[in-house]
Design a protein around this motif. Sequence first.
Motif, PDB file in Angstrom:
ATOM      1  N   GLY A  25       0.828  -1.192   0.000  1.00 58.08           N
ATOM      2  CA  GLY A  25       0.000   0.000   0.000  1.00 58.08           C
ATOM      3  C   GLY A  25       0.863   1.241   0.000  1.00 58.08           C
ATOM      4  N   ILE A  26       0.267   2.372  -0.330  1.00 53.61           N
ATOM      5  CA  ILE A  26       0.921   3.678  -0.221  1.00 53.61           C
ATOM      6  C   ILE A  26      -0.066   4.616   0.453  1.00 53.61           C
ATOM      7  N   SER A  27       0.236   5.048   1.665  1.00 54.22           N
ATOM      8  CA  SER A  27      -0.564   6.099   2.284  1.00 54.22           C
ATOM      9  C   SER A  27      -0.031   7.441   1.805  1.00 54.22           C
ATOM     10  N   PHE A  28      -0.942   8.367   1.504  1.00 55.94           N
ATOM     11  CA  PHE A  28      -0.464   9.643   0.962  1.00 55.94           C
ATOM     12  C   PHE A  28      -1.398  10.794   1.323  1.00 55.94           C
ATOM     13  N   GLY A  29      -0.810  11.985   1.284  1.00 56.51           N
ATOM     14  CA  GLY A  29      -1.522  13.215   1.613  1.00 56.51           C
ATOM     15  C   GLY A  29      -0.509  14.325   1.811  1.00 56.51           C
ATOM     16  N   TYR A  30      -0.899  15.367   2.515  1.00 57.14           N
ATOM     17  CA  TYR A  30       0.026  16.473   2.768  1.00 57.14           C
ATOM     18  C   TYR A  30       0.722  16.261   4.115  1.00 57.14           C
ATOM     19  N   PRO A  31       2.020  16.463   4.167  1.00 55.50           N
ATOM     20  CA  PRO A  31       2.780  16.118   5.380  1.00 55.50           C
ATOM     21  C   PRO A  31       2.545  17.093   6.524  1.00 55.50           C
ATOM     22  N   ASP A  32       2.716  16.580   7.729  1.00 57.60           N
ATOM     23  CA  ASP A  32       2.742  17.406   8.933  1.00 57.60           C
ATOM     24  C   ASP A  32       4.210  17.658   9.253  1.00 57.60           C
ATOM     25  N   PRO A  33       4.773  18.791   8.812  1.00 55.69           N
ATOM     26  CA  PRO A  33       6.219  19.004   8.952  1.00 55.69           C
ATOM     27  C   PRO A  33       6.683  19.152  10.390  1.00 55.69           C
ATOM     28  N   GLY A  34       5.776  19.475  11.312  1.00 59.56           N
ATOM     29  CA  GLY A  34       6.167  19.672  12.690  1.00 59.56           C
ATOM     30  C   GLY A  34       6.182  18.411  13.526  1.00 59.56           C
ATOM     31  N   HIS A  35       5.714  17.286  12.970  1.00 57.57           N
ATOM     32  CA  HIS A  35       5.657  16.053  13.752  1.00 57.57           C
ATOM     33  C   HIS A  35       7.044  15.426  13.851  1.00 57.57           C
ATOM     34  N   LYS A  36       7.372  14.908  15.030  1.00 59.81           N
ATOM     35  CA  LYS A  36       8.707  14.354  15.265  1.00 59.81           C
ATOM     36  C   LYS A  36       9.018  13.167  14.357  1.00 59.81           C
ATOM     37  N   ALA A  37       7.988  12.414  13.941  1.00 57.55           N
ATOM     38  CA  ALA A  37       8.225  11.261  13.075  1.00 57.55           C
ATOM     39  C   ALA A  37       8.731  11.668  11.698  1.00 57.55           C
ATOM     40  N   ASN A  38       8.562  12.947  11.350  1.00 57.94           N
ATOM     41  CA  ASN A  38       9.038  13.442  10.057  1.00 57.94           C
ATOM     42  C   ASN A  38      10.316  14.259  10.174  1.00 57.94           C
TER      43      ASN A  38
END
Length: 215
Positions: A184-197
Amino acid sequence: MAARFSCRSFRSEPVARATIERILTAAQKTASWCNSQPWRIEITSGGATESFRKLMYEAASSGRPPSGDFAFPREYRGVYLERRRESGFQLYSALGIPRGDKAGYAMQALENYNFFGAPHVAIIHSDEALGTYGAIDCGGYVTNFMLAAQALGVATVPQAALAFHSDVVRTYFGLGDDRKVVCGISFGYPDPGHKANSYRTSRASIAETVRFKDE
């Protein structure tokens, strides 16, 4: 390619259908064995994403055994194990999960089935008769889908985890037994402030992966 990363926290804002179709149009140019183009794609949005999210999370958290259509790696060893561990520890460190916290690792792994909050999921499946070569062609498609998405400001994360419960996927989308779930590919607009990113994985050097033979 340098900018793309596996996004593990998304904003809830959906991606416009016209943008998704641009991504799909670009990815359809993927090369394939004998031009067979074995990939087929199921894409969820809105309520479909939410119902699929709930179904997959329940399946994964119930403790039911995996039911993948393709054999999973028998083991990771040597440098492959080292790279896998490095990637995992980068994620856990970013999220403040201590080393050895198996419960923390397990909870984070379940986030795969929340699609990391993504508003859309693409399921890639191939023709059973094409076997490994069909899956390889789908891998090329996955890469081009992600690169096209990146070019349009859409973040992605490829997820083999969603193929761990291919029987659930097949039932939800009404797929026949002749279709095998690749990933699968989950997709959308990123949350740049989240630590996982907040981190990026490393890449091996050319010297580590390539041999040149001139004679």
